[in-house]
Scaffold this motif. Structure first.
Motif, short mmCIF file in Angstrom:
data_model
loop_
_atom_site.label_atom_id
_atom_site.label_comp_id
_atom_site.label_asym_id
_atom_site.label_seq_id
_atom_site.Cartn_x
_atom_site.Cartn_y
_atom_site.Cartn_z
N PHE A 1 38.80 24.50 34.69
CA PHE A 1 40.12 24.62 34.06
C PHE A 1 41.07 25.54 34.84
CE2 PHE A 1 37.61 27.85 31.66
CZ PHE A 1 38.38 28.99 31.88
N GLN A 2 40.76 25.87 36.08
CA GLN A 2 41.63 26.74 36.84
C GLN A 2 43.03 26.13 37.03
OE1 GLN A 2 41.97 29.64 37.66
NE2 GLN A 2 43.54 29.57 39.25
N HIS A 3 43.12 24.80 37.11
CA HIS A 3 44.42 24.16 37.28
C HIS A 3 45.34 24.47 36.10
CE1 HIS A 3 42.07 21.38 34.83
NE2 HIS A 3 43.19 20.81 34.44
N ARG A 4 44.79 24.64 34.92
CA ARG A 4 45.60 24.97 33.75
C ARG A 4 46.13 26.40 33.84
NH1 ARG A 4 42.38 23.11 28.40
NH2 ARG A 4 44.48 23.40 27.50
N VAL A 5 45.31 27.30 34.38
CA VAL A 5 45.76 28.68 34.58
C VAL A 5 46.88 28.70 35.62
CG1 VAL A 5 45.06 31.00 35.26
CG2 VAL A 5 43.46 29.55 33.99
N GLN A 6 46.70 27.95 36.70
CA GLN A 6 47.72 27.90 37.75
C GLN A 6 49.05 27.40 37.19
OE1 GLN A 6 45.78 29.63 40.66
NE2 GLN A 6 47.48 28.42 41.41
N HIS A 7 48.96 26.43 36.30
CA HIS A 7 50.17 25.81 35.75
C HIS A 7 50.93 26.77 34.84
CE1 HIS A 7 52.82 22.67 34.26
NE2 HIS A 7 52.48 22.98 33.02
N GLU A 8 50.23 27.55 34.04
CA GLU A 8 50.88 28.39 33.04
C GLU A 8 51.08 29.84 33.45
OE1 GLU A 8 49.37 28.17 29.08
OE2 GLU A 8 48.88 26.04 29.20
N GLY A 9 50.23 30.33 34.37
CA GLY A 9 50.21 31.75 34.66
C GLY A 9 51.28 32.21 35.64
N HIS A 10 51.33 33.50 35.84
CA HIS A 10 52.27 34.16 36.75
C HIS A 10 51.48 34.82 37.87
CE1 HIS A 10 56.03 36.37 37.79
NE2 HIS A 10 55.19 37.32 38.15
N VAL A 11 51.77 34.45 39.11
CA VAL A 11 51.05 35.02 40.25
C VAL A 11 51.48 36.46 40.47
CG1 VAL A 11 50.65 34.82 42.74
CG2 VAL A 11 50.80 32.76 41.34
N SER B 1 40.17 34.46 49.14
CA SER B 1 39.81 33.56 48.05
C SER B 1 40.84 32.44 47.99
CB SER B 1 39.78 34.31 46.71
OG SER B 1 39.61 33.43 45.63
N PRO B 2 40.48 31.29 47.45
CA PRO B 2 41.46 30.23 47.27
C PRO B 2 42.57 30.61 46.30
CG PRO B 2 39.23 29.38 46.97
CD PRO B 2 39.15 30.87 47.00
N PHE B 3 42.34 31.65 45.50
CA PHE B 3 43.25 31.99 44.42
C PHE B 3 43.78 33.40 44.59
CE2 PHE B 3 39.75 29.27 42.86
CZ PHE B 3 40.47 28.08 42.76
N HIS B 4 44.88 33.66 43.91
CA HIS B 4 45.48 34.99 43.92
C HIS B 4 45.51 35.54 42.50
CE1 HIS B 4 47.58 33.16 47.59
NE2 HIS B 4 46.73 34.06 48.05
N ASN B 5 45.50 36.87 42.38
CA ASN B 5 45.53 37.49 41.07
C ASN B 5 46.70 36.94 40.25
OD1 ASN B 5 43.36 39.04 41.80
ND2 ASN B 5 44.55 40.89 42.22
N MET B 6 46.42 36.70 38.97
CA MET B 6 47.42 36.10 38.09
C MET B 6 47.49 36.84 36.77
SD MET B 6 47.05 32.00 38.69
CE MET B 6 48.71 31.76 38.05
N LEU B 7 48.53 36.50 36.02
CA LEU B 7 48.74 37.09 34.71
C LEU B 7 48.96 35.97 33.70
CD1 LEU B 7 51.18 39.78 36.04
CD2 LEU B 7 48.91 40.27 35.12
N LEU B 8 48.13 35.96 32.66
CA LEU B 8 48.24 34.97 31.59
C LEU B 8 47.54 35.55 30.37
CD1 LEU B 8 49.23 32.10 30.84
CD2 LEU B 8 46.96 31.27 31.48
N SER B 9 48.10 35.33 29.21
CA SER B 9 47.58 35.99 28.01
C SER B 9 46.16 35.54 27.66
CB SER B 9 48.51 35.71 26.81
OG SER B 9 48.42 34.36 26.42
N GLN B 10 45.45 36.44 27.03
CA GLN B 10 44.06 36.19 26.63
C GLN B 10 43.95 34.97 25.73
OE1 GLN B 10 41.90 39.63 25.14
NE2 GLN B 10 40.89 38.39 23.59
N ARG C 1 55.03 38.71 33.04
CA ARG C 1 54.18 37.76 32.35
C ARG C 1 54.83 36.39 32.31
NH1 ARG C 1 51.18 39.83 28.19
NH2 ARG C 1 50.82 37.65 27.70
N GLU C 2 54.15 35.46 31.65
CA GLU C 2 54.69 34.12 31.44
C GLU C 2 55.80 34.18 30.39
OE1 GLU C 2 51.41 34.57 28.38
OE2 GLU C 2 51.79 35.23 30.44
N ARG C 3 56.62 33.11 30.34
CA ARG C 3 57.66 32.94 29.33
C ARG C 3 58.63 34.14 29.26
NH1 ARG C 3 55.83 33.08 24.47
NH2 ARG C 3 53.72 33.80 24.94
N ARG C 4 58.99 34.69 30.41
CA ARG C 4 59.95 35.79 30.54
C ARG C 4 59.44 37.12 29.99
NH1 ARG C 4 66.20 33.76 29.69
NH2 ARG C 4 66.09 31.93 31.05
#
Length: 659
Positions: A68-78, A107-116, A273-276
């Motif tokens: 489900f990493q693609h879902r994190v990429q879509h919604e999260g903030h790098v 790593s293929p990914f970078h640290n992100m921010l998305l709510s628990q 964070r996401e959503r401003r």
């Protein structure tokens, strides 16, 4: 509890208490491996807002292995770069930075921010893919008994609990829980505030509840019930602060950049964070004097208005205000760790139940999920009769050490938010707080991002390898994660990261780095290994049929994956021995089993340099066993078949054959 009441007890192999990130990650393994399990939580619903939000690269690699990493990429903030603001020579705030890790591309990914709340949603959806296991919400454990007499009998159920379904008045709302007091604003979430896939959880919360009690007997108990876990007592530390999720109205130029702001009024941590939304960690210390004369913190005195005033003071001369506050809480700064994470390899604790720290290091949810990920696959495979109970002791050995490192990191970093003294034990970076903060981050970055795990020798980590027999200079280290690279699938040329190739499905991976198979001598080495895996070598039993199956899932707990170094266009899928291609009578050949480390002109991440990253000779290759959690367990040459089998014998249970 009377013995007579046990007669009506239900049984489950694994009972998980707590449905936060660590509990859900543990439950994922039970669902994936088909283990009979239950998971309970005192809260009425999953988390929707607030709580943890930082996601480190190793955690994102785990998400990719689950799917489900693609879902994190879509919604999260790098969040890759961080800025540090501090007073300049004239006393005004100036930007120092940006700071970016020197290992940002490991790593293929970078640290992100998305709510628990969103992470919980993704794990719940993954569980649903493989099992009907559901979280039993509004349920608590009221009593606990443990029969040590039968603890060594793997068929016994030594754990007895009395569970009670809470009444409507007793149930704990998800958004009013956590470390300290937390608040969701507004008090009642509207449907429009939720992601569409969370609506069912809110509907479930509104259904009427029927209180009941039951007795449950379990083989294994895993406590993931947070900092106020019933399994241990909390110790209050007299220093606290506030954290707040808001949509800021400010002229501060870096409000959408990860970083810190420091002046004489204190230090705040800024997390876009996401959503401003922006999350702010703010030092707020309110101390009362008790009747005995001792100082004690007064958590009830902290309010959103107080937190806002502190932010305004620290950001001066910039202005700060907000109209939208989605969530806030009071938190305590302190480092606490339990002396052990397990009892008799029957009862396990994970996440905040055994280690707590300040939220500023951005590792709480990551460490908790990685605890659950570690203990989950081990308990699941043992409960399924696949793995030896001896592997269970590795959970405490591996994760307790990392928890100690987490607390050490927190002590160094938190101190810089509360005073201007350089951190002890960190290389000198001058007296400036910002310089010292960067030094702390650089010192701990391998640990913090999960690039290194520091797992020691154990039944699951073979570090006693004769290095003279191995390729000199290879970077594949037992006890560390398999360094991810992007490979080309031999059958069609499509590309995939190894984090996804090594899917988290409960199986060990026998990874054959086959080298350059165009060379006749190298091809002979691969053929000999393949004959062994096919059971064609005398007096050498193939490991593929040697161990118990994962019931209802896989006929073998070992999956063979081959990655060669020859040119993709100069080799063919059917050039490889059949055992490496895994023919299924219904699904056909295993086209996803043969991979090539060759550059792909249309995928810049697939550069054909995987062998170089691994430090492996492109001609001779190497062989290794990767654990279900993508950490390396054993490394050897293609000829080291006996050594590889001995490693697997120590982890897995052999098939019982009739004489």
């Amino acid at each position: 509890m009377a013995e007579a009441s046990y007669a009506s007890a239900s049984q489950t192999d694994v009972l998980i208490i707590g449905a936060g990130p660590s509990g859900l990650m543990t439950a994922y393994w039970m669902a994936r491996c088909g283990v009979r399990a239950r998971i309970i939580d005192k809260k009425s619903t999953k988390v929707f807002t607030g709580q943890a939000d930082g996601l480190r690269v190793r955690t994102l690699e785990i998400f990719d292995s689950i799917g489900f990493q693609h879902r994190v990429q879509h919604e999260g903030h790098v969040a890759v770069e961080a800025n540090f603001w501090a007073p300049g020579p004239d006393g005004t705030l100036i930007r120092q930075g940006p700071f970016c890790s020197s290992k940002v591309n490991e790593s293929p990914f970078h640290n992100m921010l998305l709510s628990q709340g969103r992470i919980e949603r993704f794990i719940l959806d993954s569980i649903k893919q493989y099992s009907n296991l559901e979280v039993e919400r509004g349920v608590i454990a009221e009593s606990f008994e443990y029969d040590e007499i039968v603890k060594d009998d793997q068929n016994a159920y030594p754990i007895t609990l009395k569970l009670r379904t809470l009444s409507e008045d007793e149930v704990t709302p998800s958004n009013n829980s956590g470390e300290g007091r937390s608040h969701s604003v507004p008090d009642k979430l509207k449907d429009s505030d939720l992601h569409p896939d969370d609506l069912d959880d809110l509907i479930q919360d509104s259904k009427s509840r029927q209180t009941k009690t039951e007795i449950v007997k379990a083989k294994y108990l895993i406590g993931c019930d947070g900092a106020h876990s019933w399994t241990r007592k909390q110790v209050d530390i007299p220093l606290e602060g506030g954290v707040i999720d808001i949509i800021p109205i400010t002229d501060f130029p870096d409000i959408r950049r990860l970083g810190t702001v420091t002046n004489a009024s204190g230090t705040i941590l800024v997390i876009p964070r996401e959503r401003r939304l922006v999350r702010l960690y703010v030092p707020v210390q309110v101390v009362d004097v008790a009747k005995n004369g001792n100082a004690r913190f007064n958590r009830s005195s902290i309010t959103p208005e107080m937190i806002k005033e502190r932010v305004q003071a620290i950001l001066k001369p910039y202005t700060f205000d907000y109209k939208v506050c989605e969530w806030w809480t009071a938190y305590q700064i302190g480092q606490r760790i339990a002396p052990t994470f397990a009892k008799d390899d029957r009862i396990f604790l994970a996440g905040d139940a055994v280690h707590t720290h300040s939220p500023k290091v951005g590792l709480g949810m990551n460490m908790s999920m990685q605890d659950g990920f570690n203990v989950g696959w081990k308990v699941a495979l043992v409960a399924a009769g696949v793995a030896s109970p001896a592997i269970l002791s590795t959970y405490n050995a591996e994760r307790h050490h990392l928890a100690e490192m987490l607390l050490d990191f927190d002590r160094h970093l938190s101190g810089l938010f509360t005073d201007n003294k350089p951190s002890k034990g960190i290389p000198e970076g001058g007296s400036d707080k910002t310089e010292n903060m960067i030094k702390v981050l650089e010192t701990f970055e391998d640990f913090a991002d999960g690039l290194k795990a520091f797992y020691g020798a154990s039944p699951l980590v073979c570090k006693f390898v004769n290095e003279d027999k191995l390729n000199p200079g290879h970077h594949l280290v037992p006890g560390e994660r398999f360094p991810p690279v992007k490979l080309r699938k031999q059958a069609d040329g499509n590309t995939q990261w190894t984090t996804r190739i090594f899917e988290s499905d409960g199986r060990f991976r026998l990874v054959i780095l086959a080298g350059d198979v165009r060379n006749e001598m190298q091809k002979h080495r691969v053929d000999t290994l393949s004959r062994f895996l096919s059971g064609q070598l005398k007096e050498k039993a193939s490991p593929l049929s040697r161990y118990n199956a994962i019931p209802g899932r896989f006929k073998s707990p070992i999956d063979v994956v081959t990655a060669h170094s020859a040119s993709w266009k100069e080799t063919e899928f059917f050039d490889f021995p059949e055992i490496l291609r895994d023919l299924d009578a219904t699904l056909g050949w295993g086209y996803d089993k043969i991979w090539c480390d060759d550059a792909c002109i249309w995928d810049r991440d697939c550069d054909g340099k995987g062998y170089e990253k691994w430090g492996v000779d492109r001609m001779r290759g190497l062989m290794l066993v990767v654990r279900p959690d993508q950490y390396i367990g054993w490394v050897g040459e293609l000829e080291h078949m006996d050594e590889m089998t001995r490693y697997l014998d120590g982890a897995l249970i052999k098939v019982v054959t009739e004489e």
